[in-house]
Design an enzyme around this catalytic site. Structure first.
Site, mmCIF file in Angstrom:
data_model
loop_
_atom_site.group_PDB
_atom_site.id
_atom_site.type_symbol
_atom_site.label_atom_id
_atom_site.label_comp_id
_atom_site.label_asym_id
_atom_site.label_seq_id
_atom_site.Cartn_x
_atom_site.Cartn_y
_atom_site.Cartn_z
ATOM 1 C CB SER A 243 -0.946 -0.254 1.181
ATOM 2 O OG SER A 243 -0.281 -0.134 2.429
ATOM 3 C CB THR A 276 2.692 -0.034 5.433
ATOM 4 O OG1 THR A 276 4.040 0.073 5.941
ATOM 5 C CG2 THR A 276 1.474 -0.249 6.080
ATOM 6 C CG ASP A 277 6.202 2.633 0.170
ATOM 7 O OD1 ASP A 277 7.391 2.089 0.609
ATOM 8 O OD2 ASP A 277 6.165 3.089 -0.822
ATOM 9 C CD1 TRP A 278 11.161 0.490 4.741
ATOM 10 C CD2 TRP A 278 9.597 -0.477 3.843
ATOM 11 N NE1 TRP A 278 11.431 -0.739 4.720
ATOM 12 C CE2 TRP A 278 10.449 -1.495 4.251
ATOM 13 C CE3 TRP A 278 8.480 -0.782 3.175
ATOM 14 C CZ2 TRP A 278 10.271 -2.840 3.921
ATOM 15 C CZ3 TRP A 278 8.192 -2.173 2.939
ATOM 16 C CH2 TRP A 278 9.315 -3.176 3.284
ATOM 17 C CB THR A 279 4.349 4.630 6.453
ATOM 18 O OG1 THR A 279 4.078 3.967 4.902
ATOM 19 C CG2 THR A 279 3.759 5.913 6.651
#
Length: 767
Positions: A243, A276-279
């Site tokens: 995402s 998740t993307d690296w959030t």
């Protein structure tokens, strides 16, 4: 009393013993889930790469916390639970190859990975079988370097030529995007490792990518920005979906149940995990409730938030259990679970050969006046342009690869038996050394990876004139670099710099006065303005960023060792202002303030709607520099015997392609469809299939077949929330490009067909 205490103690020992025997197996996932504590569940859904961090938006990769020693330089991990036999898994960046650290402390070995062609180059092969072979090679390196999932492919749409990460993506067209991505995924996953298709969804700009709300109509979202993901999910079953950072029509994609569950799982049938993307830390409970199974890179604060919110009742245990179960099912597929004994020694030599071949086939011959190429009877060449000596293999950011080498133009041409003018080469080598020393003194941002482009060298007319006297041909390389975290600009990036314009103009003038030819090589991952200068050189070869073997691949095509067969998967406009999204894209104009929110920082309106790429240019008949699907060859092809055979669910189209030229070559045939008039307004032509011939010898023919379903022909009707395939007569067009239709046929759809969808993801602002 003593007897009771002894019995109780023995009971506890028995429970502990039984618990010790409970280990994750394919048939006991529910049992494992039941045995897990809340703390273990919370740990499993949060990555471990930055455990100890308090959060904040974390861009980039490279593990710095727990389990960083497993595969140094990998992007992230999942947390193991030893008592239940739950292994960790290793996630590594892509998509142009595996990204890990090449060196390790107290270790004399090197761990270089193969640098493959960037996504645009692979897509421009139009060869799904070849892309699958590239995927197999990459997947083998994922496996042999001890990783479980490659964070790739990138599948976002080329909405604008200015998007910084377009080099990672495939096309302005969702059908090409989905088909090429599916081939890439199948190749990688055939090696027993997984992929994470990304960035789902609407991540069309790098400017403020972690906060901006991409506001898109439901129809454009379904037909343009989600369709490629749908194709890849249904045709290749990726293990994971990533995402994206951005918001989409209001919520963050990572917190959008409509996107991650209703569409992805309920409508498309996706069975894997979403990460998740690296959030950094957002609303972790909302992410889980949306169907986001794994939070990366992971912080202890996120783990504690889950525990606290389950205890308070804000997060239901049932929602957490759904994510935990999916991760357990994912782990069962991994090499880590299988205890695969990786050797850290993939066959890099064999993979380099795959790189060279795929790069050859993805290069696009844009111009070739009077058969300038392939080079014949040419011995000595003058090679201009700093990129010739500092060749760019790939883009920057997490899409970069730590490769052992990059073959430059000098090396490639020398291997091909050409003599490069040493006087000019020495000028550029000295300049490069000077620029490298300057660059070394200026530290890059912490997560800037890859080669920065050096500024072009301005040459005097005297130097250029002397080269025209001494050499038989001129080659000019124009380079561009872009990547993660920022978008391109129009001046001196999309457009040539003044120095580059002068270089092309002066070299062409000097060499043409001597009746000698000039070839321009474009070494970049994105679209460049060409209309103002393309009339000057005799030939233009778009080499893209072709990976570590780039100089060899270019020389192969220049000398005719390989016949170019690449075709554009995006439109090259005459001017940036011709692209409809330019009215609503960062770095083109200053954003407006609406209701206290700043355009391009807080939101971006996709006002162009369906008018992306050729769907716009071809429909209104607007002139372009190079159309979608365009690409020249050293040979010619004829199309004949177009046929359409109706099936129970659409039709099968066939076309016979014959090599009518003098050398062997391949041809990519594109199948466009024009819908019946009436009903929903539609583009004049839409790509619905494509196929590529094998290498055909002169006078050899091959019949290509392409299957198109009724669903493939459908458009999305917002009024009914249905995919609708209109009844009526469709014109089927076999094209060498969207503007070069070689044969036509018709197909009649007897009745209206509908596929009902959920009414979700409505725009958060007026478009």
């Amino acid at each position: 009393m003593k007897k009771f205490l002894f019995s109780a103690a023995m009971l506890l020992v028995g429970i502990a013993s039984a618990d010790a025997q409970l280990k994750l197996q394919p048939n006991n996932v529910d049992e494992i889930l039941k045995a897990m504590t809340l703390e273990e569940k919370a740990t499993l859904v949060v990555g471990t790469s930055r455990q100890g961090s308090t959060g904040g938006n974390q861009t980039g990769n490279g593990m710095v916390g727990a389990h960083a020693d497993l595969v140094p330089g990998a992007a992230g991990t999942t947390q193991p639970i030893a008592r239940l036999g739950v292994p960790a898994s290793i996630l590594t960046d892509g998509p142009a190859g595996v990204r890990i650290n090449p060196t390790r402390p107290n270790d004399s070995n090197t761990y270089y990975c193969t640098g493959f062609p960037v996504g645009t180059a692979l897509a421009c092969t139009w060869n799904q079988e070849l892309v699958e072979e590239v995927g197999k090679a990459i997947g083998n390196e994922v496996l042999e370097y001890g990783c479980d999932v490659l964070l790739a492919p990138g599948m976002n749409i080329h909405r604008s030529p200015l998007c910084g990460r377009n080099f990672e993506y495939y096309s302005e067209d969702p059908f090409v995007t989905g088909k090429i991505a599916a081939a890439y995924v199948r190749g990688i996953q055939s090696q027993g490792v997984g992929t994470s298709i990304k960035h789902y969804a609407g991540n069309s700009q790098e400017t403020r990518r972690t906060e901006v709300d991409e506001v898109i109509s439901q129809r454009a979202l379904r037909e343009i920005y989600l369709k490629g993901f749908e194709i890849a999910v249904k045709e290749s079953n990726p293990w994971t979906v990533m995402s994206s950072y951005n918001r989409l029509n209001g919520p963050f994609t990572q917190e959008s149940r409509d996107l991650l569950t209703t569409i992805l799982r309920d409508e498309w049938g996706f069975k894997g995990i979403v990460m998740t993307d690296w959030t950094g830390q957002r609303n972790t409970a909302a992410q889980i409730m949306a169907g986001n199974d794994l939070m990366e890179p992971g912080t202890t604060a996120q783990t504690q938030e889950i525990i606290d919110k389950v205890k308070s009742g804000e997060l239901k245990m049932e929602d957490l259990d759904i994510c935990v179960k999916r991760i357990l099912e994912y782990l069962l597929k991994t090499p880590k679970y299988r205890n695969y004994q990786y050797g850290n020694k993939p066959d890099l030599k064999a993979h380099a050969a795959v790189t060279r071949q795929s790069a050859n086939e993805g290069m696009v011959l844009l111009k070739n006046t009077a058969n300038t190429l392939p080079m014949k009877d040419i011995k000595k060449v003058s090679v201009f342009g700093i990129a010739s000596y500092d060749f760019i293999a790939g883009g920057t950011g997490s899409g970069d690869v730590n490769k052992a080498y990059t073959i430059d133009m000098m090396t490639g041409l020398n291997e091909a038996g050409l003599e490069v003018n040493e006087k000019l080469a020495n000028v550029y080598k000295s300049y490069k050394s000077y620029q490298d020393n300057l660059s070394a003194a200026v530290p890059h941002d912490g997560w800037f990876w890859g080669k920065a482009m050096l500024p072009e060298l301005s040459l005097s007319r005297d130097i250029i004139n002397s080269q025209a006297e001494e050499s038989e041909m001129a080659i000019i390389t124009i380079g561009r670099q872009a990547g993660e975290g920022s978008d391109r600009k129009e001046a001196d990036d999309f457009n040539l710099t003044e120095v580059e314009q002068q270089l092309i103009g002066n070299v062409c003038s000097a060499f043409h006065l001597k009746n000698k030819k000039v070839v321009v090589i474009l070494n970049m991952g994105n679209v460049l303005e060409t209309a103002s200068w393309k009339g000057k050189p005799d030939a233009i070869l778009l080499a893209w960023q072709p990976g570590q073997e780039g100089g060899y691949s270019v020389a192969d095509v220049l000398t005719g060792k390989a016949t170019p067969s690449g075709k554009l998967t995006m439109t090259w406009p005459i001017a940036l202002s011709d692209v409809p999204s330019s009215a609503n894209f960062p770095n083109v104009r200053n954003g407006a303030s609406i209701n206290g929110k700043q355009e391009f920082d807080d939101f971006t309106l996709h006002k162009e709607d369906l008018n992306v790429g050729y769907r716009y240019f071809n429909t209104i008949g607007k002139e372009v520099s190079y159309p979608f699907g365009y690409g020249l060859s050293y040979t010619t092809f004829s199309y004949s015997k177009p046929t359409i055979k109706a099936t129970k669910d659409g039709f099968v189209a066939s076309i016979t392609v014959t090599n009518t030229g003098n050398v062997a070559g391949k041809e990519a045939v594109q199948l466009y469809v024009s819908a019946p008039s009436g009903g929903l307004e539609k583009p004049a032509n839409e790509l619905r299939s494509f196929a590529k011939t094998r290498e055909l010898k002169p006078n050899e023919s091959q019949t290509l077949t392409m299957k198109v379903s009724a669903y493939d022909l459908a458009s999305f009707n917002e009024a009914t929330q249905c995919w609708e395939t209109a009844a009526g007569r469709y014109t089927v067009k076999f094209g060498a490009s969207v503007e070069d239709i070689r044969a036509t046929a018709t197909y009649s759809q007897s009745k209206l067909e509908k596929v009902q969808c959920h009414d979700v993801l409505k725009p958060s602002m007026e478009l």
